[in-house]
Design a protein around this motif. Sequence first.
Motif, PDB file in Angstrom:
ATOM      1  N   LYS A 580      61.645  68.079 -33.205  1.00 40.44           N
ATOM      2  CA  LYS A 580      61.702  68.828 -34.462  1.00 40.44           C
ATOM      3  C   LYS A 580      60.923  68.119 -35.562  1.00 40.44           C
ATOM      4  N   ASN A 581      60.879  66.797 -35.486  1.00 37.96           N
ATOM      5  CA  ASN A 581      60.199  66.013 -36.515  1.00 37.96           C
ATOM      6  C   ASN A 581      58.733  65.753 -36.172  1.00 37.96           C
ATOM      7  N   GLY A 582      58.204  66.522 -35.216  1.00 40.00           N
ATOM      8  CA  GLY A 582      56.776  66.452 -34.922  1.00 40.00           C
ATOM      9  C   GLY A 582      56.362  65.355 -33.975  1.00 40.00           C
ATOM     10  N   LEU A 583      57.304  64.732 -33.255  1.00 37.92           N
ATOM     11  CA  LEU A 583      56.978  63.675 -32.302  1.00 37.92           C
ATOM     12  C   LEU A 583      57.219  64.159 -30.878  1.00 37.92           C
ATOM     13  N   GLU A 584      56.425  63.648 -29.948  1.00 34.05           N
ATOM     14  CA  GLU A 584      56.589  63.989 -28.546  1.00 34.05           C
ATOM     15  C   GLU A 584      57.077  62.768 -27.778  1.00 34.05           C
ATOM     16  N   PRO A 585      57.959  62.966 -26.798  1.00 32.77           N
ATOM     17  CA  PRO A 585      58.390  61.827 -25.979  1.00 32.77           C
ATOM     18  C   PRO A 585      57.204  61.156 -25.308  1.00 32.77           C
ATOM     19  N   ASP A 586      57.232  59.833 -25.233  1.00 38.05           N
ATOM     20  CA  ASP A 586      56.153  59.114 -24.565  1.00 38.05           C
ATOM     21  C   ASP A 586      56.627  58.646 -23.189  1.00 38.05           C
ATOM     22  N   ALA A 587      55.807  57.827 -22.536  1.00 42.35           N
ATOM     23  CA  ALA A 587      56.128  57.370 -21.181  1.00 42.35           C
ATOM     24  C   ALA A 587      57.438  56.580 -21.150  1.00 42.35           C
ATOM     25  N   VAL A 588      57.690  55.809 -22.215  1.00 43.09           N
ATOM     26  CA  VAL A 588      58.939  55.026 -22.271  1.00 43.09           C
ATOM     27  C   VAL A 588      60.152  55.956 -22.337  1.00 43.09           C
ATOM     28  N   THR A 589      60.038  57.016 -23.125  1.00 39.69           N
ATOM     29  CA  THR A 589      61.136  57.985 -23.232  1.00 39.69           C
ATOM     30  C   THR A 589      61.487  58.554 -21.869  1.00 39.69           C
ATOM     31  N   TRP A 590      60.464  58.982 -21.133  1.00 50.23           N
ATOM     32  CA  TRP A 590      60.729  59.601 -19.825  1.00 50.23           C
ATOM     33  C   TRP A 590      61.264  58.587 -18.821  1.00 50.23           C
ATOM     34  N   ARG A 591      60.837  57.342 -18.917  1.00 49.99           N
ATOM     35  CA  ARG A 591      61.387  56.323 -18.011  1.00 49.99           C
ATOM     36  C   ARG A 591      62.864  56.093 -18.298  1.00 49.99           C
ATOM     37  N   ILE A 592      63.215  56.095 -19.579  1.00 50.74           N
ATOM     38  CA  ILE A 592      64.626  55.920 -19.952  1.00 50.74           C
ATOM     39  C   ILE A 592      65.466  57.068 -19.399  1.00 50.74           C
ATOM     40  N   LEU A 593      64.985  58.291 -19.572  1.00 51.84           N
ATOM     41  CA  LEU A 593      65.733  59.457 -19.085  1.00 51.84           C
ATOM     42  C   LEU A 593      65.787  59.487 -17.559  1.00 51.84           C
ATOM     43  N   GLU A 594      64.706  59.091 -16.912  1.00 54.99           N
ATOM     44  CA  GLU A 594      64.697  59.049 -15.448  1.00 54.99           C
ATOM     45  C   GLU A 594      65.720  58.042 -14.934  1.00 54.99           C
ATOM     46  N   LYS A 595      65.838  56.914 -15.635  1.00 57.98           N
ATOM     47  CA  LYS A 595      66.831  55.923 -15.250  1.00 57.98           C
ATOM     48  C   LYS A 595      68.237  56.490 -15.403  1.00 57.98           C
ATOM     49  N   LEU A 596      68.445  57.280 -16.462  1.00 60.93           N
ATOM     50  CA  LEU A 596      69.742  57.933 -16.652  1.00 60.93           C
ATOM     51  C   LEU A 596      70.070  58.821 -15.472  1.00 60.93           C
ATOM     52  N   HIS A 597      69.105  59.647 -15.048  1.00 61.97           N
ATOM     53  CA  HIS A 597      69.357  60.544 -13.919  1.00 61.97           C
ATOM     54  C   HIS A 597      69.532  59.764 -12.626  1.00 61.97           C
ATOM     55  N   GLY A 598      68.808  58.643 -12.484  1.00 59.19           N
ATOM     56  CA  GLY A 598      68.987  57.815 -11.300  1.00 59.19           C
ATOM     57  C   GLY A 598      70.375  57.227 -11.234  1.00 59.19           C
ATOM     58  N   ASP A 599      70.900  56.780 -12.375  1.00 59.94           N
ATOM     59  CA  ASP A 599      72.262  56.241 -12.402  1.00 59.94           C
ATOM     60  C   ASP A 599      73.286  57.319 -12.100  1.00 59.94           C
ATOM     61  N   VAL A 600      73.035  58.540 -12.618  1.00 59.07           N
ATOM     62  CA  VAL A 600      73.961  59.637 -12.347  1.00 59.07           C
ATOM     63  C   VAL A 600      73.979  59.971 -10.866  1.00 59.07           C
ATOM     64  N   ARG A 601      72.760  60.022 -10.235  1.00 61.38           N
ATOM     65  CA  ARG A 601      72.696  60.317  -8.801  1.00 61.38           C
ATOM     66  C   ARG A 601      73.383  59.233  -7.992  1.00 61.38           C
ATOM     67  N   LYS A 602      73.197  57.958  -8.427  1.00 60.91           N
ATOM     68  CA  LYS A 602      73.802  56.852  -7.707  1.00 60.91           C
ATOM     69  C   LYS A 602      75.323  56.937  -7.783  1.00 60.91           C
ATOM     70  N   THR A 603      75.824  57.236  -8.988  1.00 65.92           N
ATOM     71  CA  THR A 603      77.274  57.371  -9.164  1.00 65.92           C
ATOM     72  C   THR A 603      77.811  58.527  -8.330  1.00 65.92           C
ATOM     73  N   PHE A 604      77.088  59.641  -8.336  1.00 65.01           N
ATOM     74  CA  PHE A 604      77.520  60.817  -7.590  1.00 65.01           C
ATOM     75  C   PHE A 604      77.580  60.511  -6.093  1.00 65.01           C
ATOM     76  N   CYS A 605      76.535  59.831  -5.587  1.00 57.85           N
ATOM     77  CA  CYS A 605      76.518  59.503  -4.158  1.00 57.85           C
ATOM     78  C   CYS A 605      77.644  58.556  -3.797  1.00 57.85           C
ATOM     79  N   THR A 606      77.905  57.582  -4.702  1.00 58.95           N
ATOM     80  CA  THR A 606      78.995  56.640  -4.429  1.00 58.95           C
ATOM     81  C   THR A 606      80.330  57.363  -4.392  1.00 58.95           C
ATOM     82  N   ASP A 607      80.593  58.218  -5.391  1.00 59.34           N
ATOM     83  CA  ASP A 607      81.846  58.971  -5.423  1.00 59.34           C
ATOM     84  C   ASP A 607      81.963  59.873  -4.217  1.00 59.34           C
ATOM     85  N   ASP A 608      80.839  60.481  -3.807  1.00 61.74           N
ATOM     86  CA  ASP A 608      80.862  61.392  -2.674  1.00 61.74           C
ATOM     87  C   ASP A 608      81.209  60.641  -1.390  1.00 61.74           C
TER      88      ASP A 608
END
Length: 613
Positions: A580-608
């Motif tokens: 909204k403030n005119g900025l676009e996510p950069d490579a660091v932003t996407w790496r941070i979010l990808e790590k979040l999804h990786g942790d979620v998948r890891k937790t899900f697999c462990t619980d499963d």
Amino acid sequence: MILTRLKLPSLPKSPTFPFAFRFSTSPPHHHLQQQPPITNKPYWTNKIHNLCTKHRNVDEALRLLDTLCLHGYHPDSLNLSSIIHALCDCNRFSEAHHRFLLFLSSHLVPDERTCNVLIARLLYSKTPLSTFHVIRSLLYVKPEFVPSLTNFNRLIDQFCTDLRVDIAHRKRDYAYAMELMNKLWERMKDVKDDPAVNAAAFANLIDCLCREGYFNEVFRIVESMPQGKSVSEEFAYGHMIDSLCRAGRNHGASRVVYLMRKKGFVPSLVSYNCIIHGLCKEGGCMRAYQLFEDGFEFGYLPSEYTYKVLVEGLCRESDFHKGRQVLHFMLNKKGADRIRIYNIYLRALCLVNNNPTEFLNVLVSMLQNQCQPDVITLNTVINGFCKMGRIEDALQVLSDMINGKFCAPDVVTFTTVACGLLDVGRTQEALDVLNQIMPERGLRPGVITYNAVLRGLFKTQHADEAMGVFNCMVNEGVTANCTTYAIVVDGLCQYGQIEEAKKFWDDVIWPSQIHDDFVYAAILKGQCQASNFNLACHFLYELVDSGVTPNTVSYNIVINKACKLGLEKEAYQIVGEMRKNGLEPDAVTWRILEKLHGDVRKTFCTDDSLLKS
């Protein structure tokens, strides 16, 4: 050179126009009833042109032309131009290429200017092989024709664009296109008389080959040099070396130098410097030094910057013997600033941080050669000793400067000594340098000195002393800058004084209107480290509400904290605010979010797996 086995397209020797256009299906007399005679060429030329331009009916124009040809009409270059332009306007480029070839097969060849205009239109099709086929046919029926430089460059660019796509999709081997491009270059350099035009075309070809990784093609061209009058040897070799260096192929560039020397050519100073720079940056210091020595044979004199890069690389490799050899060569260079040459070498030694003997040897060498060290020399030596942890040696040099054995110390000298004292934990002595010795010498510390001392005090966990220095700085009338505020905020946060940092922002930084992204990042980082995620978000949004636009780094700090807490919704909400403030996510932003999804998948697999067990 290349492609001697390629044959130009076979063309009929003496075709007649009706056969060249016999695929027309229109009735033969429909267009000619109650019309002027075939011999009225201006009328038919104008009619075909109007159908193509005014009425935008190229099909009708084609039918009329075919019918006229059946009755003995001989088209001219105006008819060709009208038809080709009209087909290109309709994006019927395949038909345009085909019609052009049919005209050529009937030995209807426009002048060079018209040919280049039509080729420029065909290039909009972005089918370089088809366009090149037309050019080859033109060369066959009009040997003196040479494509314009603009068309040649566009054709090369399209070849390379197609090459990128084909390699990415593994569709086919595109060596054929490279061969065709080289063949076109051969034709241009043989016919075109203007060396500047050929030089530009040659440069574009080499750049494209290097950019797309066709280095073997470049070396094949190198081996066929010299290019004669078409392109000067100096320019050709120099541009090859420059293109290879920009592509990170510095060893390949040195191979070009080897081939040059075998043929009796001498590389230019610029080219040679470029290779040595590149080799040193990629860890090839030994090869760079070898080239440096080889250059003696043809009178190579490195630039000052080349000397700097080379000795820095050799010092990083701890090859001080070769470093001294380069130093002595530069000292013997006619007109060299000997003190500056020594200073550059001393600064290179500072990168090593473990060789005090070499420092002392260089100082002794200076004095033996009647080269008096200046303040830059001595500051560099003090800085080197401080980095090595040899603070007593640094203090001895300072003492000699104060006692008159060398030139007088300046603000940089005392700043360096104060930082060295702080690094070894001698805090009070560092403060004495700042508050007593410098004023006694008539030197007034500036903002850079205060910033260096503040950073050292916070680093050694002396927050109270640091704030005292800051207050002293203000009382002395020295204006703080953004670096000062970032150091203070970061230091307070690292020391766990989050509330003090926030108060410092409210009472000092914000009213001063001296703040930047480094200050914002320091506050956000401190709040996130203290697990104050909500306060960090509040501060970020408060900045935006106040008319400040934080950069991507600030947003990434808060997004990273949200991800570490597993707050996926909040993380993406901050990304939305960022956009909204005119900025676009950069490579660091996407790496941070990808790590979040990786942790979620890891937790899900462990619980499963636990549920299954």
